[in-house]
Motif scaffolding. Structure first.
Motif, PDB file in Angstrom:
ATOM      1  N   ALA A   1      10.483  -1.749  17.606  1.00 31.52           N
ATOM      2  CA  ALA A   1      11.004  -0.490  17.063  1.00 31.52           C
ATOM      3  C   ALA A   1      10.777  -0.417  15.556  1.00 31.52           C
ATOM      4  O   ALA A   1      10.401   0.635  15.032  1.00 31.52           O
ATOM      5  CB  ALA A   1      12.483  -0.351  17.394  1.00 31.52           C
ATOM      6  N   LEU A   2      10.978  -1.534  14.855  1.00 33.66           N
ATOM      7  CA  LEU A   2      10.715  -1.565  13.416  1.00 33.66           C
ATOM      8  C   LEU A   2       9.246  -1.321  13.114  1.00 33.66           C
ATOM      9  O   LEU A   2       8.906  -0.578  12.196  1.00 33.66           O
ATOM     10  CB  LEU A   2      11.142  -2.906  12.815  1.00 33.66           C
ATOM     11  CG  LEU A   2      12.618  -3.138  12.617  1.00 33.66           C
ATOM     12  CD1 LEU A   2      12.847  -4.539  12.059  1.00 33.66           C
ATOM     13  CD2 LEU A   2      13.208  -2.105  11.691  1.00 33.66           C
TER      14      LEU A   2
ATOM     15  N   ARG B   1       7.648   1.763  11.016  1.00 39.36           N
ATOM     16  CA  ARG B   1       6.779   1.544   9.847  1.00 39.36           C
ATOM     17  C   ARG B   1       5.428   2.222  10.033  1.00 39.36           C
ATOM     18  O   ARG B   1       4.885   2.798   9.095  1.00 39.36           O
ATOM     19  CB  ARG B   1       6.589   0.051   9.601  1.00 39.36           C
ATOM     20  CG  ARG B   1       7.804  -0.604   9.032  1.00 39.36           C
ATOM     21  CD  ARG B   1       7.570  -2.068   8.778  1.00 39.36           C
ATOM     22  NE  ARG B   1       8.789  -2.713   8.320  1.00 39.36           N
ATOM     23  CZ  ARG B   1       9.029  -3.993   8.423  1.00 39.36           C
ATOM     24  NH1 ARG B   1       8.132  -4.780   8.979  1.00 39.36           N
ATOM     25  NH2 ARG B   1      10.152  -4.505   7.990  1.00 39.36           N
ATOM     26  N   ALA B   2       4.875   2.142  11.236  1.00 41.96           N
ATOM     27  CA  ALA B   2       3.596   2.796  11.509  1.00 41.96           C
ATOM     28  C   ALA B   2       3.729   4.305  11.366  1.00 41.96           C
ATOM     29  O   ALA B   2       2.844   4.964  10.810  1.00 41.96           O
ATOM     30  CB  ALA B   2       3.098   2.433  12.905  1.00 41.96           C
ATOM     31  N   HIS B   3       4.839   4.850  11.852  1.00 39.73           N
ATOM     32  CA  HIS B   3       5.068   6.294  11.731  1.00 39.73           C
ATOM     33  C   HIS B   3       5.200   6.693  10.270  1.00 39.73           C
ATOM     34  O   HIS B   3       4.634   7.702   9.836  1.00 39.73           O
ATOM     35  CB  HIS B   3       6.322   6.688  12.515  1.00 39.73           C
ATOM     36  CG  HIS B   3       6.608   8.145  12.469  1.00 39.73           C
ATOM     37  ND1 HIS B   3       7.486   8.682  11.573  1.00 39.73           N
ATOM     38  CD2 HIS B   3       6.106   9.179  13.206  1.00 39.73           C
ATOM     39  CE1 HIS B   3       7.534   9.989  11.740  1.00 39.73           C
ATOM     40  NE2 HIS B   3       6.704  10.310  12.740  1.00 39.73           N
ATOM     41  N   ASP B   4       5.953   5.907   9.488  1.00 41.04           N
ATOM     42  CA  ASP B   4       6.115   6.195   8.064  1.00 41.04           C
ATOM     43  C   ASP B   4       4.784   6.116   7.334  1.00 41.04           C
ATOM     44  O   ASP B   4       4.485   6.960   6.481  1.00 41.04           O
ATOM     45  CB  ASP B   4       7.114   5.229   7.423  1.00 41.04           C
ATOM     46  CG  ASP B   4       8.537   5.458   7.896  1.00 41.04           C
ATOM     47  OD1 ASP B   4       8.801   6.523   8.505  1.00 41.04           O
ATOM     48  OD2 ASP B   4       9.381   4.559   7.674  1.00 41.04           O
ATOM     49  N   LEU B   5       3.961   5.127   7.664  1.00 42.03           N
ATOM     50  CA  LEU B   5       2.651   4.976   7.045  1.00 42.03           C
ATOM     51  C   LEU B   5       1.759   6.164   7.393  1.00 42.03           C
ATOM     52  O   LEU B   5       1.061   6.704   6.534  1.00 42.03           O
ATOM     53  CB  LEU B   5       1.995   3.665   7.496  1.00 42.03           C
ATOM     54  CG  LEU B   5       0.637   3.351   6.895  1.00 42.03           C
ATOM     55  CD1 LEU B   5       0.727   3.224   5.382  1.00 42.03           C
ATOM     56  CD2 LEU B   5       0.071   2.079   7.504  1.00 42.03           C
TER      57      LEU B   5
ATOM     58  N   ARG C   1       2.885   9.110   5.332  1.00 43.30           N
ATOM     59  CA  ARG C   1       2.441   8.995   3.936  1.00 43.30           C
ATOM     60  C   ARG C   1       0.964   9.304   3.805  1.00 43.30           C
ATOM     61  O   ARG C   1       0.544   9.965   2.858  1.00 43.30           O
ATOM     62  CB  ARG C   1       2.740   7.591   3.398  1.00 43.30           C
ATOM     63  CG  ARG C   1       4.164   7.467   2.915  1.00 43.30           C
ATOM     64  CD  ARG C   1       4.393   6.171   2.197  1.00 43.30           C
ATOM     65  NE  ARG C   1       5.254   5.378   3.077  1.00 43.30           N
ATOM     66  CZ  ARG C   1       5.037   4.130   3.430  1.00 43.30           C
ATOM     67  NH1 ARG C   1       4.015   3.472   2.962  1.00 43.30           N
ATOM     68  NH2 ARG C   1       5.853   3.509   4.240  1.00 43.30           N
ATOM     69  N   ARG C   2       0.152   8.820   4.745  1.00 43.75           N
ATOM     70  CA  ARG C   2      -1.279   9.118   4.710  1.00 43.75           C
ATOM     71  C   ARG C   2      -1.528  10.605   4.869  1.00 43.75           C
ATOM     72  O   ARG C   2      -2.390  11.179   4.207  1.00 43.75           O
ATOM     73  CB  ARG C   2      -2.006   8.342   5.806  1.00 43.75           C
ATOM     74  CG  ARG C   2      -2.162   6.884   5.502  1.00 43.75           C
ATOM     75  CD  ARG C   2      -2.906   6.180   6.594  1.00 43.75           C
ATOM     76  NE  ARG C   2      -3.066   4.776   6.281  1.00 43.75           N
ATOM     77  CZ  ARG C   2      -3.444   3.872   7.156  1.00 43.75           C
ATOM     78  NH1 ARG C   2      -3.691   4.208   8.409  1.00 43.75           N
ATOM     79  NH2 ARG C   2      -3.565   2.617   6.798  1.00 43.75           N
ATOM     80  N   LYS C   3      -0.771  11.242   5.765  1.00 42.83           N
ATOM     81  CA  LYS C   3      -0.922  12.674   5.990  1.00 42.83           C
ATOM     82  C   LYS C   3      -0.554  13.446   4.729  1.00 42.83           C
ATOM     83  O   LYS C   3      -1.260  14.362   4.320  1.00 42.83           O
ATOM     84  CB  LYS C   3      -0.034  13.101   7.166  1.00 42.83           C
ATOM     85  CG  LYS C   3      -0.170  14.546   7.543  1.00 42.83           C
ATOM     86  CD  LYS C   3       0.713  14.880   8.728  1.00 42.83           C
ATOM     87  CE  LYS C   3       0.641  16.362   9.064  1.00 42.83           C
ATOM     88  NZ  LYS C   3       1.531  16.707  10.163  1.00 42.83           N
TER      89      LYS C   3
END
Length: 95
Positions: free
Chosen positions: A70-71, A75-79, A82-84
């Motif tokens: 889940a963490l 983190r992947a979603h947040d990254l 940020r890229r978007k």
């Protein structure tokens, strides 16, 4: 329960308790308590399985694996967000 014991004089300071390693210790101990509760519940029906759960801590490892996944997903979603956002900022500045 863990936080009460951790704040006893001479055991851990507030800084230690809320530091990165303190949060990890807190998470592991919370998972260990959940492991004990699962084993207690299972012991009414399958005492041998409950002993194996307590000895190997299998539920704790399973729960920790789910927690880590889940963490990583967060983190992947947040990254990705940020890229978007960075990509959108770049497209606005090029106009």
């Amino acid at each position: 329960m863990w936080r009460y014991a951790a704040t006893k004089e001479g055991f851990m300071t507030e800084h230690d308790l809320f530091s990165k390693s303190g949060k990890r210790v807190n998470t592991v101990l919370a998972l260990d308590i959940v492991n004990g509760l699962i084993a207690l519940t299972v012991s009414f029906f399958y005492p041998v399985v409950a002993f194996i759960f307590l000895f190997t801590k299998a539920p704790m490892f399973l729960l920790s694996m789910l927690y880590i996944r889940a963490l990583q997903a967060r983190r992947a979603h947040d990254l990705q967000q940020r890229r978007k956002e960075h990509h959108e900022d770049d497209s606005h500045t090029k106009r």
